[in-house]
Design a protein around this motif. Structure first.
Motif, PDB file in Angstrom:
ATOM      1  N   THR A  33       0.815  -1.222   0.000  1.00  0.00           N
ATOM      2  CA  THR A  33       0.000   0.000   0.000  1.00  0.00           C
ATOM      3  C   THR A  33       0.845   1.268   0.000  1.00  0.00           C
ATOM      4  OG1 THR A  33      -1.912  -1.019   1.059  1.00  0.00           O
ATOM      5  CG2 THR A  33      -1.654   1.348   1.369  1.00  0.00           C
ATOM      6  N   TRP A  34       1.901   1.285   0.810  1.00  0.00           N
ATOM      7  CA  TRP A  34       2.666   2.519   1.011  1.00  0.00           C
ATOM      8  C   TRP A  34       3.993   2.518   0.256  1.00  0.00           C
ATOM      9  CZ3 TRP A  34      -0.220   6.107   3.215  1.00  0.00           C
ATOM     10  CH2 TRP A  34      -1.275   5.713   4.041  1.00  0.00           C
ATOM     11  N   ASP A  35       4.224   1.538  -0.611  1.00  0.00           N
ATOM     12  CA  ASP A  35       5.532   1.408  -1.240  1.00  0.00           C
ATOM     13  C   ASP A  35       5.890   2.593  -2.133  1.00  0.00           C
ATOM     14  OD1 ASP A  35       5.704  -0.991   0.055  1.00  0.00           O
ATOM     15  OD2 ASP A  35       5.889  -2.236  -1.752  1.00  0.00           O
ATOM     16  N   LYS A  36       4.935   3.063  -2.937  1.00  0.00           N
ATOM     17  CA  LYS A  36       5.244   4.178  -3.848  1.00  0.00           C
ATOM     18  C   LYS A  36       5.501   5.460  -3.077  1.00  0.00           C
ATOM     19  CE  LYS A  36       2.811   2.414  -7.917  1.00  0.00           C
ATOM     20  NZ  LYS A  36       1.698   2.655  -8.892  1.00  0.00           N
ATOM     21  N   MET A  37       4.740   5.668  -2.002  1.00  0.00           N
ATOM     22  CA  MET A  37       4.977   6.854  -1.187  1.00  0.00           C
ATOM     23  C   MET A  37       6.340   6.779  -0.519  1.00  0.00           C
ATOM     24  SD  MET A  37       2.597   8.535   1.817  1.00  0.00           S
ATOM     25  CE  MET A  37       1.151   8.531   0.732  1.00  0.00           C
ATOM     26  N   ALA A  38       6.691   5.601  -0.026  1.00  0.00           N
ATOM     27  CA  ALA A  38       8.003   5.433   0.589  1.00  0.00           C
ATOM     28  C   ALA A  38       9.113   5.704  -0.423  1.00  0.00           C
ATOM     29  CB  ALA A  38       8.136   4.021   1.158  1.00  0.00           C
ATOM     30  N   GLU A  39       8.937   5.228  -1.654  1.00  0.00           N
ATOM     31  CA  GLU A  39       9.937   5.472  -2.692  1.00  0.00           C
ATOM     32  C   GLU A  39      10.077   6.964  -2.967  1.00  0.00           C
ATOM     33  OE1 GLU A  39      10.743   4.317  -7.393  1.00  0.00           O
ATOM     34  OE2 GLU A  39       9.027   3.485  -6.328  1.00  0.00           O
ATOM     35  N   PHE A  40       8.942   7.670  -3.022  1.00  0.00           N
ATOM     36  CA  PHE A  40       8.983   9.122  -3.226  1.00  0.00           C
ATOM     37  C   PHE A  40       9.747   9.804  -2.095  1.00  0.00           C
ATOM     38  CE2 PHE A  40       6.821  13.052  -1.736  1.00  0.00           C
ATOM     39  CZ  PHE A  40       7.330  13.922  -2.686  1.00  0.00           C
ATOM     40  N   LEU A  41       9.451   9.444  -0.848  1.00  0.00           N
ATOM     41  CA  LEU A  41      10.110  10.091   0.280  1.00  0.00           C
ATOM     42  C   LEU A  41      11.608   9.790   0.295  1.00  0.00           C
ATOM     43  CD1 LEU A  41       7.367   9.453   2.994  1.00  0.00           C
ATOM     44  CD2 LEU A  41       7.902  11.628   1.867  1.00  0.00           C
ATOM     45  N   ARG A  42      11.981   8.570  -0.062  1.00  0.00           N
ATOM     46  CA  ARG A  42      13.413   8.246  -0.102  1.00  0.00           C
ATOM     47  C   ARG A  42      14.145   9.026  -1.187  1.00  0.00           C
ATOM     48  NH1 ARG A  42      11.432   2.737   0.570  1.00  0.00           N
ATOM     49  NH2 ARG A  42      11.804   2.052   2.734  1.00  0.00           N
ATOM     50  N   SER A  43      13.440   9.441  -2.220  1.00  0.00           N
ATOM     51  CA  SER A  43      14.062  10.191  -3.324  1.00  0.00           C
ATOM     52  C   SER A  43      13.837  11.694  -3.170  1.00  0.00           C
ATOM     53  CB  SER A  43      13.489   9.722  -4.665  1.00  0.00           C
ATOM     54  OG  SER A  43      12.100  10.029  -4.761  1.00  0.00           O
ATOM     55  N   PHE A  44      13.586  12.146  -1.958  1.00  0.00           N
ATOM     56  CA  PHE A  44      13.211  13.538  -1.728  1.00  0.00           C
ATOM     57  C   PHE A  44      14.297  14.509  -2.164  1.00  0.00           C
ATOM     58  CE2 PHE A  44      12.238  17.227   1.084  1.00  0.00           C
ATOM     59  CZ  PHE A  44      10.958  17.477   0.614  1.00  0.00           C
ATOM     60  N   ASP A  45      15.555  14.103  -2.126  1.00  0.00           N
ATOM     61  CA  ASP A  45      16.632  14.974  -2.603  1.00  0.00           C
ATOM     62  C   ASP A  45      16.405  15.399  -4.051  1.00  0.00           C
ATOM     63  OD1 ASP A  45      18.043  15.074  -0.253  1.00  0.00           O
ATOM     64  OD2 ASP A  45      19.482  13.523  -0.805  1.00  0.00           O
ATOM     65  N   ASP A  46      15.731  14.556  -4.835  1.00  0.00           N
ATOM     66  CA  ASP A  46      15.473  14.896  -6.227  1.00  0.00           C
ATOM     67  C   ASP A  46      14.495  16.060  -6.343  1.00  0.00           C
ATOM     68  OD1 ASP A  46      17.137  12.843  -7.008  1.00  0.00           O
ATOM     69  OD2 ASP A  46      15.505  11.411  -7.322  1.00  0.00           O
ATOM     70  N   HIS A  87       7.278  -2.518  18.226  1.00  0.00           N
ATOM     71  CA  HIS A  87       8.557  -1.975  17.755  1.00  0.00           C
ATOM     72  C   HIS A  87       8.411  -0.583  17.165  1.00  0.00           C
ATOM     73  CE1 HIS A  87       7.126  -3.487  13.788  1.00  0.00           C
ATOM     74  NE2 HIS A  87       7.883  -2.519  13.306  1.00  0.00           N
ATOM     75  N   THR A  88       7.184  -0.194  16.753  1.00  0.00           N
ATOM     76  CA  THR A  88       7.004   1.134  16.169  1.00  0.00           C
ATOM     77  C   THR A  88       7.042   2.228  17.232  1.00  0.00           C
ATOM     78  OG1 THR A  88       4.578   1.039  16.246  1.00  0.00           O
ATOM     79  CG2 THR A  88       5.662   0.170  14.265  1.00  0.00           C
ATOM     80  N   TYR A  89       7.051   1.832  18.498  1.00  0.00           N
ATOM     81  CA  TYR A  89       7.192   2.796  19.597  1.00  0.00           C
ATOM     82  C   TYR A  89       8.638   2.876  20.077  1.00  0.00           C
ATOM     83  CZ  TYR A  89       2.149   2.523  19.432  1.00  0.00           C
ATOM     84  OH  TYR A  89       0.843   2.565  18.996  1.00  0.00           O
ATOM     85  N   GLU A  90       9.518   2.236  19.318  1.00  0.00           N
ATOM     86  CA  GLU A  90      10.945   2.297  19.612  1.00  0.00           C
ATOM     87  C   GLU A  90      11.718   3.014  18.504  1.00  0.00           C
ATOM     88  OE1 GLU A  90      12.081  -1.737  20.228  1.00  0.00           O
ATOM     89  OE2 GLU A  90      10.795  -2.013  21.985  1.00  0.00           O
ATOM     90  N   LEU A  91      10.992   3.558  17.528  1.00  0.00           N
ATOM     91  CA  LEU A  91      11.646   4.336  16.482  1.00  0.00           C
ATOM     92  C   LEU A  91      12.325   5.554  17.112  1.00  0.00           C
ATOM     93  CD1 LEU A  91       8.787   4.290  13.813  1.00  0.00           C
ATOM     94  CD2 LEU A  91      10.941   3.011  13.695  1.00  0.00           C
ATOM     95  N   PRO A 131       7.982  10.326   8.119  1.00  0.00           N
ATOM     96  CA  PRO A 131       8.529  10.576   6.779  1.00  0.00           C
ATOM     97  C   PRO A 131      10.003  10.957   6.788  1.00  0.00           C
ATOM     98  CG  PRO A 131       7.136  12.414   7.465  1.00  0.00           C
ATOM     99  CD  PRO A 131       6.939  11.324   8.473  1.00  0.00           C
ATOM    100  N   PHE A 132      10.461  11.672   7.831  1.00  0.00           N
ATOM    101  CA  PHE A 132      11.850  12.114   7.834  1.00  0.00           C
ATOM    102  C   PHE A 132      12.825  10.951   7.967  1.00  0.00           C
ATOM    103  CE2 PHE A 132      12.058  16.915   8.745  1.00  0.00           C
ATOM    104  CZ  PHE A 132      10.955  17.162   7.949  1.00  0.00           C
ATOM    105  N   LEU A 133      12.399   9.857   8.589  1.00  0.00           N
ATOM    106  CA  LEU A 133      13.266   8.679   8.657  1.00  0.00           C
ATOM    107  C   LEU A 133      13.575   8.137   7.261  1.00  0.00           C
ATOM    108  CD1 LEU A 133      11.840   6.865  11.793  1.00  0.00           C
ATOM    109  CD2 LEU A 133      14.259   7.435  11.415  1.00  0.00           C
ATOM    110  N   LEU A 134      12.708   8.411   6.298  1.00  0.00           N
ATOM    111  CA  LEU A 134      12.968   8.029   4.910  1.00  0.00           C
ATOM    112  C   LEU A 134      13.654   9.148   4.143  1.00  0.00           C
ATOM    113  CD1 LEU A 134       9.615   6.231   3.984  1.00  0.00           C
ATOM    114  CD2 LEU A 134      11.724   5.227   4.871  1.00  0.00           C
ATOM    115  N   MET A 135      13.250  10.380   4.382  1.00  0.00           N
ATOM    116  CA  MET A 135      13.774  11.519   3.620  1.00  0.00           C
ATOM    117  C   MET A 135      15.197  11.867   4.021  1.00  0.00           C
ATOM    118  SD  MET A 135      10.245  13.611   4.091  1.00  0.00           S
ATOM    119  CE  MET A 135      10.867  15.236   3.747  1.00  0.00           C
TER     120      MET A 135
END
Length: 280
Positions: A33-46, A87-91, A131-135
């Motif tokens: 579900t969230w893969d394309k959004m994650a890809e966008f956030l990881r490429s935020f430098d672009d 585990h999501t409360y340990e990020l 999002p910043f953990l990806l960006m």
């Protein structure tokens, strides 16, 4: 903070996803579900084109009766979601704050007679750290988070953005995080698909219009087709108003769109992609 003369950073509105969606096995729909959004956030430098000296972020999960500016030099985490895997409360997102940038923001708000206060205790909410953990996964860029004002007045938030616009010439990246569609009761329904398509088309026209028309359209967003069906309460849309206000006369463009949980969501950038490195 310093930047090369004439180099202006864009201002960007991004979708921040659903809770800690990028860091868990998603079971409330297809696993991707969230893969394309994650890809966008990881490429935020672009989208940005360079490394900012600092970031000012406005989250749809942070409201105050007056504008609040996080001023801690080491902001903690604020896990403002519930019902997700342990585990999501340990990020962690140990990005430094910037009292210097917080003071600069306050000075700009003073110049425009916009009431505000510092908040030295509040931590990064999930509209920021998820999002910043990806960006910016290295968490090595100073980040200051600023609130919406809880009256959610679009004209005020456009004005707030205009007040902050000089930061874009000072090496500061202005980011709004929310969702361009946010009706929690209708995600995953056919109605959400219909409403989100209609509203997304309108929102894209508004954001890519000439600046005067953009301002008028966003001020009157609640009159748009499917507006209240897409945003029963507009806190996830208002960060876009701040970003669009900071755009000044710069053009807007849609830089991402996808369908998630049956709804169309988009991201928008205003101003040109930077081309000169900025150093802290």
């Amino acid at each position: 903070m310093s930047s090369s003369a004439g180099d202006r950073l864009p201002a960007v509105f991004i979708p921040h996803g659903g809770g800690p969606c990028f860091f868990m096995d998603w079971t409330m729909g297809p696993a991707d579900t969230w893969d394309k959004m994650a890809e966008f956030l990881r490429s935020f430098d672009d989208v940005v084109g360079t490394r900012p000296a600092a970031i000012l972020v406005i989250s749809g999960h942070h409201e105050g009766d007056t504008v609040e500016i996080m001023s801690s030099p080491a902001p903690p985490m604020l896990f403002d979601y519930g019902g997700f895997p342990p585990h999501t409360y340990e990020l962690t997102y140990p990005a430094p704050g910037s009292p210097e940038l917080a003071e600069r923001v306050a000075d700009l708000l003073d110049d425009s007679a916009i009431a505000h206060r510092f908040d030295p205790q509040r931590g990064f909410d999930h509209g920021v750290f998820v999002p910043f953990l990806l960006m910016y996964p290295h968490a090595d860029i100073p980040v200051v988070q600023m609130s919406l004002q809880s009256d959610l007045d679009p004209e005020f938030h456009l004005r707030l953005g205009r007040t902050l616009a000089p930061l874009r010439d000072e090496g500061v990246l202005i980011i709004g995080t929310g969702m361009s569609y946010h009706n929690m009761g209708r995600f995953g329904t056919e109605q959400s698909r219909r409403d989100s398509v209609v509203f997304d088309e309108w929102l894209t026209r508004a954001c890519t219009a000439d600046p005067a028309q953009r301002h008028q359209s966003l001020t009157q967003w609640a009159d748009a087709p499917a507006a209240r069906a897409s945003h029963p309460r507009e806190e996830h849309l208002l960060p876009l108003m701040v970003v669009a206000g900071a755009a000044g006369n710069d053009a807007g463009r849609r830089v991402f769109t996808d369908e998630v949980m049956g709804a169309h969501v988009s991201a928008y950038a205003f101003g040109e992609r930077a081309s000169v490195n900025i150093e802290a």
